[in-house]
Design an enzyme around this catalytic site. Structure first.
Site, PDB file in Angstrom:
ATOM      1  N   PRO A 139       0.811  -1.344  -0.179  1.00 13.04           N
ATOM      2  CA  PRO A 139       0.292  -0.113   0.266  1.00 13.04           C
ATOM      3  C   PRO A 139       0.828   1.197   0.195  1.00 13.04           C
ATOM      4  O   PRO A 139       2.117   1.143   0.221  1.00 13.04           O
ATOM      5  CB  PRO A 139      -0.937   0.065   1.120  1.00 13.04           C
ATOM      6  CG  PRO A 139      -0.494  -1.673   2.119  1.00 13.04           C
ATOM      7  CD  PRO A 139       0.772  -1.970   1.330  1.00 13.04           C
ATOM      8  N   ILE A 140      -0.028   2.182  -0.730  1.00 11.94           N
ATOM      9  CA  ILE A 140       0.575   3.490  -0.522  1.00 11.94           C
ATOM     10  C   ILE A 140      -0.115   4.659  -0.002  1.00 11.94           C
ATOM     11  O   ILE A 140      -1.353   4.784  -0.481  1.00 11.94           O
ATOM     12  CB  ILE A 140       1.389   4.187  -1.923  1.00 11.94           C
ATOM     13  CG1 ILE A 140       1.984   3.225  -2.534  1.00 11.94           C
ATOM     14  CG2 ILE A 140       1.481   5.579  -1.808  1.00 11.94           C
ATOM     15  CD1 ILE A 140       2.172   3.519  -3.996  1.00 11.94           C
TER      16      ILE A 140
END
Lengths: 82, 82, 82, 82, 82, 82
Positions: free
Chosen positions: E2-3
């Protein structure tokens, strides 16, 4: 009035699921909004959260599409190169 | 050469619609490009606009998914707590 | 509850200025919030606007840093290649 | 640990295609990750790439939806106004 | 992988501070990375977090720059219009 | 008309430098614009590139601020846990 943008791959959190569930999204929204309240004193109603699901083909890591890179990492671990 | 990113929930602007229409998108593109020309002297052809529609499940406000938060706000108004 | 992100180069709107002024920023915020109210019926208080100013070195167009590309475009116009 | 976000219109790179192919996405991921390694010494495994495909209705240029602006540009070229 | 992108106004969490502290940033990074591990089974080392601090002049809410909108909200509360 | 956003930490590509140089930025802009031309047939003049430099305090990886995580990784390598 924080804005939090969360990008994740569009896939399930367990093998038998193929997408992020509405319950998981609600848990992310609740958790990150409470974090900003606890750490920075931001009221819950001033935080916006946007979750973006990205197809695994559209996500790159290690110079490769995400699933291909994961297979490479798994193979490296098996052969002890990791 | 401005870049404008507009994120909105994927829903209609009136109860009988269930999405943003092509006409509404064109009006947003025209309006925001003209705004940048009028305020900052940016030529129309140097402005890029990207509209992102986000599922209501993926949008959080007040620590809750968007629709749930709106129901809570409406209930608070009725009982005078708002 | 729209989120609008406006990216512009960090420079003045006229030759004698070297940055976007607070008045210009306020005009962008007002204009884009009213646009979302007029086109999509979004209440003013549900729209967040974030303006990001980007150094001209950090902005690319036509394969070149922004100022270099503008000089190239101006030279092409003069010689009638534009 | 760079993050690269690439936004393109959801359409084919040649007339007979109507979307970006998995091969083209893989080539973008590889190319941009190698660029960051070559220019900034970033290891391949520390770069994330996210490709977002945007419907042409949702993309604005020159104050118009993208396809309309392209038609206008093409017409201007034909009549020599471009 | 994830970002998470967190945008907040560049100001202190208490009246005597004028910016987000390094400790608060570390707490946000830790908290949101653990949230993604707990909710979606994402390993800590696969999550990137970017915190962006935005000048209050560059943040709009309610059609106004952020500080002006907060003053308006405070005045409305005092007169009971809120 | 692609938009490419590149986020990197604000630091030098070699120990003796403390920031990304203008030459490195120009090389990123040129390289990524040519990549989009070569892979997707996008004309150079239709691609925008924005480079964002992020303070290392504001970047998180592995649940830690970036520099702390790098020190942890280096220590793990030395002790053979990596």
């Amino acid at each position: 009035m924080p804005i939090v943008n969360i990008q994740v791959t569009r896939e399930g959190s367990t093998p038998e699921r193929d997408s992020v569930t509405a319950e998981e999204k609600a848990a992310l929204i609740k958790g990150v909004s409470e974090l900003l309240r606890d750490v920075l004193n931001k009221p819950l109603e001033s935080t916006f959260v946007v979750i973006e699901e990205v197809d695994t083909d559209n996500w790159g890591w290690g110079g490769l599409p995400a699933l291909e890179y994961r297979r490479k990492l798994a193979a490296m671990k098996e052969t002890g190169e990791g």
